[in-house]
Design an enzyme around this catalytic site. Structure first.
Site, mmCIF file in Angstrom:
data_model
loop_
_atom_site.group_PDB
_atom_site.id
_atom_site.type_symbol
_atom_site.label_atom_id
_atom_site.label_comp_id
_atom_site.label_asym_id
_atom_site.label_seq_id
_atom_site.Cartn_x
_atom_site.Cartn_y
_atom_site.Cartn_z
ATOM 1 N N ASN A 1 0.866 -1.181 0.000
ATOM 2 C CA ASN A 1 0.000 0.000 0.000
ATOM 3 C C ASN A 1 0.908 1.238 0.000
ATOM 4 O O ASN A 1 2.122 1.114 0.166
ATOM 5 C CB ASN A 1 -0.983 -0.018 1.172
ATOM 6 C CG ASN A 1 -0.282 -0.072 2.508
ATOM 7 O OD1 ASN A 1 0.601 0.744 2.784
ATOM 8 N ND2 ASN A 1 -0.659 -1.030 3.340
ATOM 9 N N GLY B 1 -2.529 -9.565 3.548
ATOM 10 C CA GLY B 1 -2.319 -10.296 2.294
ATOM 11 C C GLY B 1 -0.856 -10.597 2.028
ATOM 12 O O GLY B 1 -0.093 -10.934 2.934
ATOM 13 N N ASP C 1 1.528 -8.626 1.247
ATOM 14 C CA ASP C 1 2.394 -7.631 1.904
ATOM 15 C C ASP C 1 2.776 -8.100 3.312
ATOM 16 O O ASP C 1 3.960 -8.113 3.684
ATOM 17 C CB ASP C 1 1.607 -6.311 1.970
ATOM 18 C CG ASP C 1 2.461 -5.106 2.312
ATOM 19 O OD1 ASP C 1 3.690 -5.248 2.386
ATOM 20 O OD2 ASP C 1 1.888 -4.013 2.496
ATOM 21 N N VAL D 1 -7.541 -7.584 -1.555
ATOM 22 C CA VAL D 1 -8.304 -6.564 -0.840
ATOM 23 C C VAL D 1 -8.650 -5.377 -1.757
ATOM 24 O O VAL D 1 -9.706 -4.755 -1.610
ATOM 25 C CB VAL D 1 -7.490 -6.078 0.386
ATOM 26 C CG1 VAL D 1 -8.126 -4.864 1.032
ATOM 27 C CG2 VAL D 1 -7.393 -7.194 1.411
HETATM 28 P P1 ADP Z 1 -3.974 -6.022 -2.997
HETATM 29 O O1 ADP Z 1 -4.158 -5.115 -1.803
HETATM 30 O O2 ADP Z 1 -3.031 -5.436 -4.028
HETATM 31 O O3 ADP Z 1 -5.260 -6.496 -3.565
HETATM 32 P P2 ADP Z 1 -3.564 -8.590 -1.596
HETATM 33 O O4 ADP Z 1 -2.359 -9.001 -0.834
HETATM 34 O O5 ADP Z 1 -4.834 -8.409 -0.835
HETATM 35 O O6 ADP Z 1 -3.134 -7.262 -2.399
HETATM 36 O O7 ADP Z 1 -3.830 -9.634 -2.762
HETATM 37 C C1 ADP Z 1 -3.035 -9.724 -3.926
HETATM 38 C C2 ADP Z 1 -2.919 -11.177 -4.354
HETATM 39 O O8 ADP Z 1 -1.908 -11.806 -3.564
HETATM 40 C C3 ADP Z 1 -4.168 -12.007 -4.161
HETATM 41 O O9 ADP Z 1 -4.356 -12.794 -5.337
HETATM 42 C C4 ADP Z 1 -3.827 -12.902 -2.962
HETATM 43 O O10 ADP Z 1 -4.496 -14.140 -3.030
HETATM 44 C C5 ADP Z 1 -2.348 -13.096 -3.193
HETATM 45 N N1 ADP Z 1 -1.529 -13.556 -2.056
HETATM 46 C C6 ADP Z 1 -1.742 -13.464 -0.730
HETATM 47 N N2 ADP Z 1 -0.717 -14.006 -0.034
HETATM 48 C C7 ADP Z 1 0.189 -14.450 -0.951
HETATM 49 C C8 ADP Z 1 1.449 -15.128 -0.896
HETATM 50 N N3 ADP Z 1 2.010 -15.448 0.256
HETATM 51 N N4 ADP Z 1 2.072 -15.434 -2.076
HETATM 52 C C9 ADP Z 1 1.515 -15.116 -3.252
HETATM 53 N N5 ADP Z 1 0.337 -14.491 -3.381
HETATM 54 C C10 ADP Z 1 -0.321 -14.166 -2.247
#
Ligand code: ADP
Length: 174
Positions: free
Chosen positions: A25, A33, A35, A121
Site C-alpha cells: 500500500n 495479504g 504484503d 483486498v
Molecule cells: P492487494 O491489496 O493489491 O489487492 P492482496 O495481498 O490483498 O493485495 O492480494 C493480492 C494477491 O496476492 C491475491 O491474489 C492474494 O491471493 C495473493 N496472495 C496473498 N498471499 C500471498 C502469498 N504469500 N504469495 C503469493 N500471493 C499471495
C-alpha cells in the site's frame, strides 16, 4: 534470448528468485495479504528500509533488499484500488508491472516473480487483471536480453488456471 513467462501456484515468499514483487500500500509500512506475508518472512529490517523510502505513489514502484527472504530483492509496487473501472485502474495496474520490471532490469535481475497485484483486498477483477499483467510484461520484456524468467505466482488454483489460459493464447501481433 527471449524471456520466459511462466505461471505457478505457490507462496511468493518461498521463491528463490532475484526479485519478488510486493503488492504494497502507499505507506510501504506493511499490511495484510501478500504484503504481510512478505514482511513476516523478510524480518524487521525490511520495514526499517521501507520507512526510509517515505511511501510510494499508486502505479509506481520502489526496490529494497530481501533480507531473510530467499529472494535478493523486493520490489514494492502500489496497485490501484478498484473503483468500478473508470478511474484509470487498468492504466495504473499496467504501470505497476512496467515500473517494477524497469527497477528489476536496472538491478540486474534475471528472475522475478509477481503476485496478482490489486486482486485481493483492492478488488480488481481477476480476469482483466491477469490479462493486463501478461500483456504488459510481454510488451516490456520484448527487447530485453538480461531477464531470463518472469513468474506469475498465483495463490489460488483459479488464478493459476486463468494465467495458464492467457499464456497459452497466441501473442497478439497488433
Ligand atoms: P492487494 O491489496 O493489491 O489487492 P492482496 O495481498 O490483498 O493485495 O492480494 C493480492 C494477491 O496476492 C491475491 O491474489 C492474494 O491471493 C495473493 N496472495 C496473498 N498471499 C500471498 C502469498 N504469500 N504469495 C503469493 N500471493 C499471495
Amino acid at each position: 534470448m527471449t524471456t520466459k513467462l511462466q505461471a505457478i501456484r505457490g507462496d511468493i515468499t518461498s521463491l528463490s528468485v532475484d526479485a519478488i514483487v510486493n503488492a504494497a500500500n502507499s505507506s510501504l509500512l506493511g499490511g495484510g495479504g501478500v504484503d504481510g506475508a512478505i514482511h513476516r518472512a523478510a524480518g524487521p529490517e525490511l520495514l526499517q528500509e521501507c520507512r526510509a523510502l517515505r511511501g510510494c505513489d499508486t502505479g509506481d514502484a520502489k526496490i529494497t533488499k530481501g533480507y531473510r527472504l530467499p529472494a535478493k530483492h523486493v520490489i514494492h509496487t502500489v496497485g490501484p484500488v478498484w473503483q468500478g473501472g473508470d478511474h484509470n485502474e487498468a492504466g495504473l495496474l499496467a504501470s505497476c508491472y512496467r515500473q517494477s520490471l524497469k527497477l528489476a532490469i536496472n538491478a540486474g535481475t534475471r528472475t522475478i516473480a509477481f503476485p496478482c497485484i490489486s486482486t485481493g483486498v483492492y478488488g480488481f477483477p481477476a480476469t482483466p487483471a491477469a490479462r493486463i499483467a501478461v500483456e504488459t510484461v510481454q510488451a516490456s520484456v520484448a527487447s530485453d536480453a538480461e531477464l531470463e524468467k518472469v513468474i506469475f505466482c498465483c495463490f489460488s488454483e483459479e488464478d493459476l488456471k486463468l494465467y495458464q489460459q492467457i499464456l497459452d493464447e497466441p501473442e497478439s501481433l497488433g
